[in-house]
Design a protein around this motif. Structure first.
Motif, short mmCIF file in Angstrom:
data_model
loop_
_atom_site.label_atom_id
_atom_site.label_comp_id
_atom_site.label_asym_id
_atom_site.label_seq_id
_atom_site.Cartn_x
_atom_site.Cartn_y
_atom_site.Cartn_z
N ASP A 59 8.46 0.64 -7.42
CA ASP A 59 7.67 1.61 -6.65
C ASP A 59 7.10 1.04 -5.37
OD1 ASP A 59 8.14 3.67 -8.43
OD2 ASP A 59 6.40 3.17 -9.66
N ALA A 60 7.36 -0.21 -5.08
CA ALA A 60 6.77 -0.86 -3.91
C ALA A 60 7.73 -0.88 -2.73
CB ALA A 60 6.37 -2.29 -4.26
N LEU A 61 7.17 -0.85 -1.53
CA LEU A 61 7.91 -1.09 -0.30
C LEU A 61 7.99 -2.61 -0.16
CD1 LEU A 61 9.18 -0.04 2.32
CD2 LEU A 61 6.89 -0.04 3.31
N THR A 62 9.19 -3.17 -0.28
CA THR A 62 9.34 -4.61 -0.39
C THR A 62 10.18 -5.16 0.76
OG1 THR A 62 9.29 -4.35 -2.79
CG2 THR A 62 10.04 -6.46 -1.94
N PHE A 63 9.73 -6.28 1.32
CA PHE A 63 10.44 -6.93 2.42
C PHE A 63 10.64 -8.40 2.10
CE2 PHE A 63 8.14 -3.46 4.40
CZ PHE A 63 9.12 -2.88 5.18
N LEU A 64 11.75 -8.95 2.59
CA LEU A 64 12.00 -10.38 2.54
C LEU A 64 12.04 -10.89 3.97
CD1 LEU A 64 12.87 -13.07 1.19
CD2 LEU A 64 15.24 -12.25 1.38
N LEU A 65 11.18 -11.85 4.28
CA LEU A 65 11.18 -12.53 5.57
C LEU A 65 11.82 -13.88 5.32
CD1 LEU A 65 10.44 -12.89 8.52
CD2 LEU A 65 8.13 -13.52 7.80
N ASP A 66 13.02 -14.08 5.87
CA ASP A 66 13.80 -15.28 5.59
C ASP A 66 13.94 -16.09 6.87
OD1 ASP A 66 15.33 -17.15 4.36
OD2 ASP A 66 16.92 -15.79 3.73
N GLY A 67 13.08 -17.07 7.05
CA GLY A 67 13.05 -17.83 8.28
C GLY A 67 12.29 -17.05 9.34
N PHE A 98 2.15 -9.95 10.57
CA PHE A 98 2.96 -8.97 9.85
C PHE A 98 2.18 -7.67 9.84
CE2 PHE A 98 4.23 -6.94 5.77
CZ PHE A 98 5.57 -6.76 6.06
N GLU A 99 2.83 -6.59 10.26
CA GLU A 99 2.17 -5.29 10.37
C GLU A 99 3.03 -4.23 9.70
OE1 GLU A 99 2.07 -3.00 14.31
OE2 GLU A 99 0.20 -4.15 14.28
N VAL A 100 2.39 -3.37 8.91
CA VAL A 100 3.09 -2.30 8.20
C VAL A 100 2.41 -0.98 8.53
CG1 VAL A 100 3.74 -1.41 5.93
CG2 VAL A 100 3.63 -3.87 6.30
N THR A 105 2.70 3.61 -1.10
CA THR A 105 2.99 2.70 -2.21
C THR A 105 2.58 1.28 -1.85
OG1 THR A 105 5.23 2.26 -1.42
CG2 THR A 105 4.95 4.12 -2.93
N PRO A 106 2.48 0.41 -2.84
CA PRO A 106 2.16 -0.99 -2.54
C PRO A 106 3.22 -1.60 -1.62
CG PRO A 106 2.07 -0.59 -4.90
CD PRO A 106 2.65 0.65 -4.27
N VAL A 107 2.82 -2.57 -0.82
CA VAL A 107 3.74 -3.27 0.07
C VAL A 107 3.77 -4.73 -0.36
CG1 VAL A 107 4.19 -4.00 2.44
CG2 VAL A 107 3.26 -1.73 1.98
#
Length: 117
Positions: A59-67, A98-100, A105-107
């Motif tokens: 249920d979360a808005l999920t991001f991967l920051l890779d480098g 980091f800005e959303v 939903t949870p981030v």
């Protein structure tokens, strides 16, 4: 490989640079996935196949920051079709911002390949 530095999603220590010619023979159950170093990747997690998260993250808005994008650019994720801004990051004065946009939903932000001092 085109311009930039590219990361193998499944083996993040494997990096390719512009002009590299690669040959890959993936296993039948692993699709080759590459992304630019510094990409902000939106993920839809509902199981543990990616190695990041599990069904509790569904249920979360999920991001991967890779480098990190070290060129001083703002890296943005927008809605399909180039619509409204969902998230972005940038580096300024040795700090990562980091800005959303507002979200119901949870981030979650997963960070990989960055050393924090």
């Amino acid at each position: 490989i085109s311009t930039g530095t590219w990361v193998d999603y499944w083996q993040p220590s494997t990096v390719y640079n512009a002009g590299d010619v690669i040959s890959i023979q993936p296993s039948i159950d692993t699709l080759p996935v590459f992304h630019r170093k510094g990409a902000l990747l939106p993920l839809r997690l509902s199981n543990d196949e990616t190695g990041i998260g599990d069904e509790s993250f569904s249920d979360a808005l999920t991001f991967l920051l890779d480098g990190l994008d070290s060129n001083g650019h703002r890296v943005e994720v927008r809605e399909d079709g180039g619509g409204g801004l969902i998230a972005r990051y940038w580096v300024e004065s040795s700090k990562v911002h980091f800005e959303v946009s507002a979200h119901r939903t949870p981030v979650l932000l997963f960070v990989r390949g960055i050393k924090f001092l």
